[in-house]
Design a protein around this motif. Sequence first.
Motif, PDB file in Angstrom:
ATOM      1  N   HIS A  10      44.733  32.685  21.994  1.00  0.00           N
ATOM      2  CA  HIS A  10      44.802  31.680  23.039  1.00  0.00           C
ATOM      3  C   HIS A  10      44.298  32.258  24.353  1.00  0.00           C
ATOM      4  O   HIS A  10      44.546  33.426  24.662  1.00  0.00           O
ATOM      5  CB  HIS A  10      46.244  31.208  23.186  1.00  0.00           C
ATOM      6  CG  HIS A  10      46.372  29.928  23.962  1.00  0.00           C
ATOM      7  ND1 HIS A  10      46.441  29.904  25.322  1.00  0.00           N
ATOM      8  CD2 HIS A  10      46.422  28.649  23.560  1.00  0.00           C
ATOM      9  CE1 HIS A  10      46.535  28.649  25.735  1.00  0.00           C
ATOM     10  NE2 HIS A  10      46.539  27.868  24.671  1.00  0.00           N
TER      11      HIS A  10
ATOM     12  N   SER B  63      45.292  31.979  27.206  1.00  0.00           N
ATOM     13  CA  SER B  63      46.317  32.454  28.139  1.00  0.00           C
ATOM     14  C   SER B  63      46.648  33.925  27.912  1.00  0.00           C
ATOM     15  O   SER B  63      47.135  34.593  28.818  1.00  0.00           O
ATOM     16  CB  SER B  63      47.575  31.598  28.008  1.00  0.00           C
ATOM     17  OG  SER B  63      48.139  31.757  26.729  1.00  0.00           O
ATOM     18  N   LEU B  64      46.393  34.451  26.694  1.00  0.00           N
ATOM     19  CA  LEU B  64      46.665  35.871  26.455  1.00  0.00           C
ATOM     20  C   LEU B  64      45.771  36.724  27.335  1.00  0.00           C
ATOM     21  O   LEU B  64      46.195  37.750  27.872  1.00  0.00           O
ATOM     22  CB  LEU B  64      46.431  36.219  24.982  1.00  0.00           C
ATOM     23  CG  LEU B  64      47.372  35.572  23.978  1.00  0.00           C
ATOM     24  CD1 LEU B  64      47.080  36.071  22.580  1.00  0.00           C
ATOM     25  CD2 LEU B  64      48.818  35.848  24.340  1.00  0.00           C
TER      26      LEU B  64
ATOM     27  N   ASP C 281      44.312  35.570  30.133  1.00  0.00           N
ATOM     28  CA  ASP C 281      44.728  35.282  31.506  1.00  0.00           C
ATOM     29  C   ASP C 281      45.912  36.153  31.888  1.00  0.00           C
ATOM     30  O   ASP C 281      45.974  36.714  32.984  1.00  0.00           O
ATOM     31  CB  ASP C 281      45.112  33.803  31.648  1.00  0.00           C
ATOM     32  CG  ASP C 281      43.895  32.897  31.579  1.00  0.00           C
ATOM     33  OD1 ASP C 281      42.770  33.416  31.691  1.00  0.00           O
ATOM     34  OD2 ASP C 281      44.068  31.684  31.416  1.00  0.00           O
ATOM     35  N   ALA C 282      46.856  36.259  30.961  1.00  0.00           N
ATOM     36  CA  ALA C 282      48.051  37.060  31.247  1.00  0.00           C
ATOM     37  C   ALA C 282      47.672  38.504  31.517  1.00  0.00           C
ATOM     38  O   ALA C 282      48.264  39.163  32.379  1.00  0.00           O
ATOM     39  CB  ALA C 282      49.030  36.967  30.076  1.00  0.00           C
ATOM     40  N   ALA C 283      46.679  39.013  30.767  1.00  0.00           N
ATOM     41  CA  ALA C 283      46.249  40.393  30.980  1.00  0.00           C
ATOM     42  C   ALA C 283      45.608  40.545  32.354  1.00  0.00           C
ATOM     43  O   ALA C 283      45.829  41.533  33.055  1.00  0.00           O
ATOM     44  CB  ALA C 283      45.272  40.810  29.883  1.00  0.00           C
ATOM     45  N   ALA C 284      44.805  39.541  32.750  1.00  0.00           N
ATOM     46  CA  ALA C 284      44.161  39.605  34.064  1.00  0.00           C
ATOM     47  C   ALA C 284      45.211  39.597  35.163  1.00  0.00           C
ATOM     48  O   ALA C 284      45.151  40.377  36.114  1.00  0.00           O
ATOM     49  CB  ALA C 284      43.204  38.419  34.243  1.00  0.00           C
ATOM     50  N   ILE C 285      46.215  38.730  35.015  1.00  0.00           N
ATOM     51  CA  ILE C 285      47.288  38.659  35.994  1.00  0.00           C
ATOM     52  C   ILE C 285      48.036  39.989  36.064  1.00  0.00           C
ATOM     53  O   ILE C 285      48.410  40.461  37.131  1.00  0.00           O
ATOM     54  CB  ILE C 285      48.280  37.536  35.613  1.00  0.00           C
ATOM     55  CG1 ILE C 285      47.589  36.185  35.613  1.00  0.00           C
ATOM     56  CG2 ILE C 285      49.495  37.551  36.517  1.00  0.00           C
ATOM     57  CD1 ILE C 285      47.437  35.555  36.943  1.00  0.00           C
ATOM     58  N   ALA C 286      48.236  40.607  34.883  1.00  0.00           N
ATOM     59  CA  ALA C 286      48.997  41.855  34.848  1.00  0.00           C
ATOM     60  C   ALA C 286      48.204  43.020  35.415  1.00  0.00           C
ATOM     61  O   ALA C 286      48.710  44.133  35.498  1.00  0.00           O
ATOM     62  CB  ALA C 286      49.424  42.162  33.418  1.00  0.00           C
ATOM     63  N   GLY C 287      46.933  42.789  35.777  1.00  0.00           N
ATOM     64  CA  GLY C 287      46.189  43.831  36.463  1.00  0.00           C
ATOM     65  C   GLY C 287      45.027  44.397  35.680  1.00  0.00           C
ATOM     66  O   GLY C 287      44.433  45.382  36.090  1.00  0.00           O
ATOM     67  N   ALA C 288      44.703  43.814  34.522  1.00  0.00           N
ATOM     68  CA  ALA C 288      43.613  44.355  33.727  1.00  0.00           C
ATOM     69  C   ALA C 288      42.320  43.618  34.043  1.00  0.00           C
ATOM     70  O   ALA C 288      42.233  42.421  33.815  1.00  0.00           O
ATOM     71  CB  ALA C 288      43.923  44.233  32.244  1.00  0.00           C
TER      72      ALA C 288
ATOM     73  N   VAL D  21      43.619  43.574  24.773  1.00  0.00           N
ATOM     74  CA  VAL D  21      44.280  42.384  24.232  1.00  0.00           C
ATOM     75  C   VAL D  21      43.408  41.654  23.197  1.00  0.00           C
ATOM     76  O   VAL D  21      43.822  41.450  22.061  1.00  0.00           O
ATOM     77  CB  VAL D  21      44.659  41.408  25.370  1.00  0.00           C
ATOM     78  CG1 VAL D  21      45.159  40.095  24.795  1.00  0.00           C
ATOM     79  CG2 VAL D  21      45.712  42.047  26.248  1.00  0.00           C
TER      80      VAL D  21
END
Lengths: 577, 382
Positions: free
Chosen positions: A469, A471-472, A474-481, A490
């Motif tokens: 998905h 969002s997985l 997106d979540a990594a980008a938000i977490a700083g990657a 990911v």
Amino acid sequence: MSIPVPQQAPARAPARIRWRASVDPGHAALALALLLILGVFVVWPIAAVLRVALTDAQGQVTLSHLFRFFENPLYLESLANSLLAGAWVVVIGTVLALPLAFVVARYDFRGRMLVVTLSTLPLVLPPFVGAIALTQVFGRAGTMTLLLQDVVGLHVNIMEGLRGIILAQALHFFPFIFLTVTAALMNVDRSLEEMGQMMGAHGWRLLRRVVFPLVLPAYAAGALLTFVKAVDDIGTPFILNVKNMLGPQAYLRITTVGRDDVDGYVICVIMVVISIACVVASNWIVARREYATLQTGARPPEGGRALTGWRSAVAFGACAAILGISLLPHLGVVVMSFSRVWSLTYLPTAYTLGHYAEIFLRAPRFILNTLTYSVAAALLGVVVAAAIAYLLQRGRVPGKGLLDAIAMMPIALPGVVIGVGFLRVFYGMTLPGTETSLASTWAIFVLAYMVRRLPYALRASHAALHQVHGSLEDAAAIAGAPRVRAFRRVVLPLIIGGVTAGGVLIFITAAVEFSTTITLVSRVEQSPLSYAIYIYSQSPLGRGAAAALGVVAIVIVAVGTYLANRLSGRGRMAFTL
Amino acid sequence: MGEATPLTRIRPVEVELRHLHRRFHDAVAVHDLSLTIGRGEFFTFLGPSGCGKTTTLRMIAGLLPPDGGEILFDGRSVTATPPWHRNIGMVFQNYALWPHMTVSDNVAFGLVERRVPPAEIARRVEDALRLVGLEGLGHRLPSQLSGGQQQRVALARAIVVQPGLLLLDEPLSNLDARLRVQMRNELVKLQRQLGITTIYVTHDQDEALMLSTRIAVMHRGRLVQLGTPVEVYERPADVFVADFLGGANFLPGTVRGQSGDRLVVALEVGGGDDPVALRASAHRNPGFAPGDTVTVCVRPEALELVLDGRPADDVNLLRGTLRLANYLGSVLASEIELPGGRVLRAQIAHPRGAARLAEGSPVTLRVGPDDVLLLRPQAPPD
């Protein structure tokens, strides 16, 4: 108090900003690079074939070459033979596949899983390898022929001419019909049948009025697929020495008359038209068939009706008989590969390991070549396919659908057409700084195999990426990657299995690719296993070595298929085109 | 809280949106949005699906570039800053836990990206998991957790990096009703404890009213009202907000006159022989004058049943016929047809007496002047 918000006209963003917002420069660069690769290795060869076939000496578009095709008796006979053979393959394949599919989908009996597993086995045997073995079983001095002659006093050479091709291809391709029909039968919503029963239909009438219409689209798709694969296969006619069919004619015109012979290209165009017509028809049917499964609250059929006692034995026996015939070629190849003397007897009179010594020790280059080309094609194909799939699903770049469309084109291209197109484009192209033609290096095999099987890898990559998905990421980008790291940490770990499965599919199909190979091969030292099988099989003394190479091919494909299915993470066959 | 975990070192940011604009193809998703979200606020974007709230959140996160406008964190523009440099935490609607990593690895991900030493990573992951009540489950895979537990992992993953801003995209919508209430309470406690600026996106008015310091109600890409929960509920800006938050009855009317704090509104209901007049509080409805055409808005729970025998001492009476009466225990959910055919929904509290009423019997409803809201008649949607 609350603030009623004043409504004012929007500040319209300048065009430059809107452009930036919808296009990602990194994605655009990747898309351009891919477009270049696909343009050179997919579009250009096809365009070259079309250009030769459809333009006259002045470069004007003309259909006169095509008209000449239909005035040549040999070509018309070849066309008729190809279509006739394809149709018979479908008929015989249907006779073999439908009862098997029905029994397997509807009943549960001892040995059912064994039947399911064995029924996919014919796919691991390249049809031209099977043809060699079938000659030994059903040919002029084959086991079965001798048996018939001794018992009934009747001499029939089943492998003579078209009959042999039809038999070899039918035994190889019938699993395509079996797999699609079985899947469709298992997916038929049980309540549809129950409704039919409540309306008063049962037994044969229920089958005819409810079940068959629901399964018909799947059958039609499988049958078309079988037909197109049979028409495209030129290995079997070559091994059985039948030249008056489309594929062999195209090859012969190009290789014997010359690369500038228009007729060869015209035959290629005819083959492409047949192929595209089948693919389009099949896609249309498959797109329409959703009605069988798309209903809300659909219930899958309950497990097959359990059979006991003699019924179970009959079911298994019937399946075993069908499978026994379809596995005869495998058996024949294995026996041949160990036989030293096998002539005018039921079974070999002397055995040897010499054929394996020949292919592993004296001439190991065929196997080495095969492994090199196939691995390289698989690696290249996986990278290209994964990149296209990624762009298509996540990319912010216009026109990305074009990449997908081009990459999927080879699915409708017969192997000989790809080979001819590659020859046309790359023969005159020399490597920088040398006189060596690009078409005479081994890289040409790698590129051709990669292009030919790119659709498989692309589909596998699509499926794998589809499960991740957005969002997985997106979540990594938000977490700083940053994007590349997010992909590595990911996305890649999540898709690697499916993507590798796609690579394995390229690998196994490239390892037994015949039609592209025979068109492109210029020196025996460069030839991979498939062409070597053909060369060996042309002399009576080499048949054993050809069979031994065939066994190697079977092992490669069997192991690869198993791996691909394991890696794609599901029990379903990944090998259904 | 006594222990000084690194999470208490969170420095909340102030977020400002300036003329934010975004379209998808030809549809406007967010239209000229400007607002400021204060440090430590629990700010909610509320609206139906497609109203632009998630688009706004994704632009604040940096996952979606705006077509126009600016986003500022503490006064500095971050419009061109990629998400991985914005130092924010986010909980996705589907949690977006990485299925190939353990709970600990999921939570540690952002710390690894920030090159935090391994020993400190371990300590901070443990702290974060303890904070959300998942200590000891670090070795599990997300697929081995329940929905509520996955939600907590997502939350731990979002806050472990000490973000200045926490973004929550409908985080409770995938939970069942009881768990949702529980998580809602824990969420608000955690947010107060950390003091982190939080932006919450939801279509659930209960969540918005309960959690938020302020609510931005969005509709068709536009901000239609911005205010505290009490403000948006008690004084909705228009028919849409009133209807979306709590629901209401809407009746067309005209302001006929004013006496002191009372506006007199004539309702255009009934057969016309006896126009119904309602008194409305003038200070609750500022800016209305005699002659204005209005939409009268009455909340279902503001309607009170006047039982026979009780004196009708007020003039704010509506007479009609009981068409539907559903006894729900705490309230009687009923529909009353006014003369002329309009139907009012009423939530009648203390329904013991009213429960005896048969459907079809004539009833009288009363509404207090403070509960009569006047709205500008809705302009046709553009």
